[in-house]
Design a protein around this motif. Structure first.
Motif, PDB file in Angstrom:
ATOM      1  N   TYR A  11    -102.143 -37.725  28.008  1.00 32.65           N
ATOM      2  CA  TYR A  11    -101.106 -38.115  27.050  1.00 32.65           C
ATOM      3  C   TYR A  11    -100.813 -39.577  27.374  1.00 32.65           C
ATOM      4  CZ  TYR A  11    -100.132 -33.068  26.416  1.00 32.65           C
ATOM      5  OH  TYR A  11    -100.219 -31.725  26.161  1.00 32.65           O
ATOM      6  N   GLY A  37     -94.274 -28.753  34.763  1.00 33.01           N
ATOM      7  CA  GLY A  37     -94.961 -30.017  34.484  1.00 33.01           C
ATOM      8  C   GLY A  37     -96.343 -30.125  35.121  1.00 33.01           C
ATOM      9  N   ALA A  38     -96.841 -29.036  35.717  1.00 38.36           N
ATOM     10  CA  ALA A  38     -98.142 -29.091  36.399  1.00 38.36           C
ATOM     11  C   ALA A  38     -99.305 -29.268  35.418  1.00 38.36           C
ATOM     12  CB  ALA A  38     -98.355 -27.820  37.219  1.00 38.36           C
ATOM     13  N   GLY A  39     -99.103 -28.819  34.168  1.00 42.47           N
ATOM     14  CA  GLY A  39    -100.174 -28.970  33.174  1.00 42.47           C
ATOM     15  C   GLY A  39    -100.711 -27.640  32.656  1.00 42.47           C
ATOM     16  N   HIS A 184     -94.418 -18.114  35.662  1.00 44.71           N
ATOM     17  CA  HIS A 184     -93.651 -18.506  36.847  1.00 44.71           C
ATOM     18  C   HIS A 184     -93.183 -17.276  37.608  1.00 44.71           C
ATOM     19  CE1 HIS A 184     -93.414 -22.765  36.094  1.00 44.71           C
ATOM     20  NE2 HIS A 184     -93.036 -22.551  34.845  1.00 44.71           N
TER      21      HIS A 184
HETATM   22  P1  ATP Z   1     -93.749 -25.825  32.604  1.00 48.07           P
HETATM   23  O1  ATP Z   1     -94.011 -24.896  33.744  1.00 48.07           O
HETATM   24  O2  ATP Z   1     -92.498 -26.618  32.788  1.00 48.07           O
HETATM   25  O3  ATP Z   1     -93.849 -25.186  31.253  1.00 48.07           O
HETATM   26  P2  ATP Z   1     -96.453 -26.910  32.430  1.00 48.07           P
HETATM   27  O4  ATP Z   1     -97.186 -26.678  33.717  1.00 48.07           O
HETATM   28  O5  ATP Z   1     -96.781 -26.002  31.309  1.00 48.07           O
HETATM   29  O6  ATP Z   1     -94.894 -26.958  32.699  1.00 48.07           O
HETATM   30  P3  ATP Z   1     -97.171 -29.059  30.599  1.00 48.07           P
HETATM   31  O7  ATP Z   1     -96.207 -28.664  29.538  1.00 48.07           O
HETATM   32  O8  ATP Z   1     -98.614 -28.812  30.381  1.00 48.07           O
HETATM   33  O9  ATP Z   1     -96.741 -28.424  32.025  1.00 48.07           O
HETATM   34  O10 ATP Z   1     -96.948 -30.615  30.888  1.00 48.07           O
HETATM   35  C1  ATP Z   1     -97.796 -31.348  31.774  1.00 48.07           C
HETATM   36  C2  ATP Z   1     -97.402 -32.811  31.745  1.00 48.07           C
HETATM   37  O11 ATP Z   1     -97.701 -33.348  30.470  1.00 48.07           O
HETATM   38  C3  ATP Z   1     -95.905 -33.067  31.988  1.00 48.07           C
HETATM   39  O12 ATP Z   1     -95.781 -34.247  32.754  1.00 48.07           O
HETATM   40  C4  ATP Z   1     -95.358 -33.269  30.579  1.00 48.07           C
HETATM   41  O13 ATP Z   1     -94.241 -34.139  30.615  1.00 48.07           O
HETATM   42  C5  ATP Z   1     -96.520 -33.906  29.866  1.00 48.07           C
HETATM   43  N1  ATP Z   1     -96.571 -33.582  28.438  1.00 48.07           N
HETATM   44  C6  ATP Z   1     -96.639 -32.336  27.903  1.00 48.07           C
HETATM   45  N2  ATP Z   1     -96.711 -32.394  26.568  1.00 48.07           N
HETATM   46  C7  ATP Z   1     -96.668 -33.705  26.235  1.00 48.07           C
HETATM   47  C8  ATP Z   1     -96.717 -34.434  25.014  1.00 48.07           C
HETATM   48  N3  ATP Z   1     -96.834 -33.809  23.837  1.00 48.07           N
HETATM   49  N4  ATP Z   1     -96.671 -35.773  25.073  1.00 48.07           N
HETATM   50  C9  ATP Z   1     -96.583 -36.427  26.248  1.00 48.07           C
HETATM   51  N5  ATP Z   1     -96.544 -35.815  27.455  1.00 48.07           N
HETATM   52  C10 ATP Z   1     -96.585 -34.472  27.450  1.00 48.07           C
END
Ligand code: ATP
Length: 230
Positions: A11, A37-39, A184
């Motif tokens: 991103y 925020g791990a992805g 989680h």
């Molecule tokens: P959670 O457990 O909080 O749901 P996650 O592991 O699913 O988190 P992601 O939602 O995949 O994490 O986000 C991974 C990274 O990408 C984070 O730093 C988030 O801020 C960023 N991110 C996610 N979606 C976008 C987007 N549409 N635009 C920019 N950055 C994004």
């Protein structure tokens, strides 16, 4: 059944997924865990075809962009996705028609299991959030997909629905589906997974097999993620 090879998703400058590879075989239940925020959601959205990415993802041996691979896939998103102006019954009918599948009664079975059968005439917008989540699960399963991806499926569900969902995990496994669950709630999946992938800062840090007697999944999780977060 599901193969993710060297997937990177950026991103802007942020690498939300950094060269991620994993696979889930038929009859295997894999979980994807990691701090906020791990992805995890980013990877799941790439798998189900909602995001562009670098690398390769295949479902049933075909690229996830192909129609044949989409027919094999079931996806339960983090936020329930239902149509405001379709009734519960029409949701099931719509999905079956979209996949060109006959109604063999499985839809009713799923609605019964998730206590939605008596709500068949209610509109999507008239359902509570938990009911929408249950309907979203029914819609994702009714065409009998072979690869099912759940993104935080237990959030918002009542205890009976969580129990029923766990029964579904077992049933899908016995039927030979490949299941990937991002969650989680480590305690709630402790008995159901075969493989756990631990993701930190966009990278898969550890693949854990569920044959350890020396430590629980949460202990492994904390050991792997400690000091790795930003
Ligand atoms: P959670 O457990 O909080 O749901 P996650 O592991 O699913 O988190 P992601 O939602 O995949 O994490 O986000 C991974 C990274 O990408 C984070 O730093 C988030 O801020 C960023 N991110 C996610 N979606 C976008 C987007 N549409 N635009 C920019 N950055 C994004």
């Amino acid at each position: 059944m599901l193969e993710v090879k060297n997937v990177t998703k950026k991103y802007g400058k942020l690498k939300a997924n950094d060269n991620v590879s994993l696979s889930v075989e038929s009859g295997e239940t894999a979980i994807l865990i990691g701090p906020n925020g791990a992805g995890k959601s980013t990877l799941i959205k790439s798998i189900v075809g909602l995001l562009r990415f670098e690398g390769e993802i295949s479902i049933g041996g075909e690229s996830n962009k192909s129609l044949s691979s989409k027919a094999l896939l079931g996806y339960i998103p983090e936020m329930p996705a239902v149509y405001d102006m379709l009734t519960v019954g029409e949701h099931i009918e719509f999905i079956l028609r979209a996949y060109r599948k006959e109604d063999d009664g499985y839809g009713d079975e799923l609605l019964e299991l998730f206590e939605l059968k008596d709500k068949k005439d209610k509109l999507g917008k008239e359902l509570s959030k938990g009911m929408q989540q249950k309907l979203s699960i029914c819609c994702a399963l009714v065409h009998r997909p072979k690869v099912i991806v759940f993104d935080e499926p237990m959030v918002g569900l009542d205890p009976l629905a969580i129990k029923n969902l766990k029964d579904i995990f077992i049933r899908l496994k016995n039927e030979g589906a490949a299941v990937l669950i991002s969650t989680h709630m480590l305690d709630s999946v402790e008995n159901y997974w075969d493989t756990a992938y631990i993701m930190v800062n966009g990278q898969l840090k550890e693949k854990v097999l569920n044959n350890r007697e020396d430590s629980s999944l949460s202990e492994v999780f904390f050991a792997v993620t400690k000091g790795e977060e930003k």
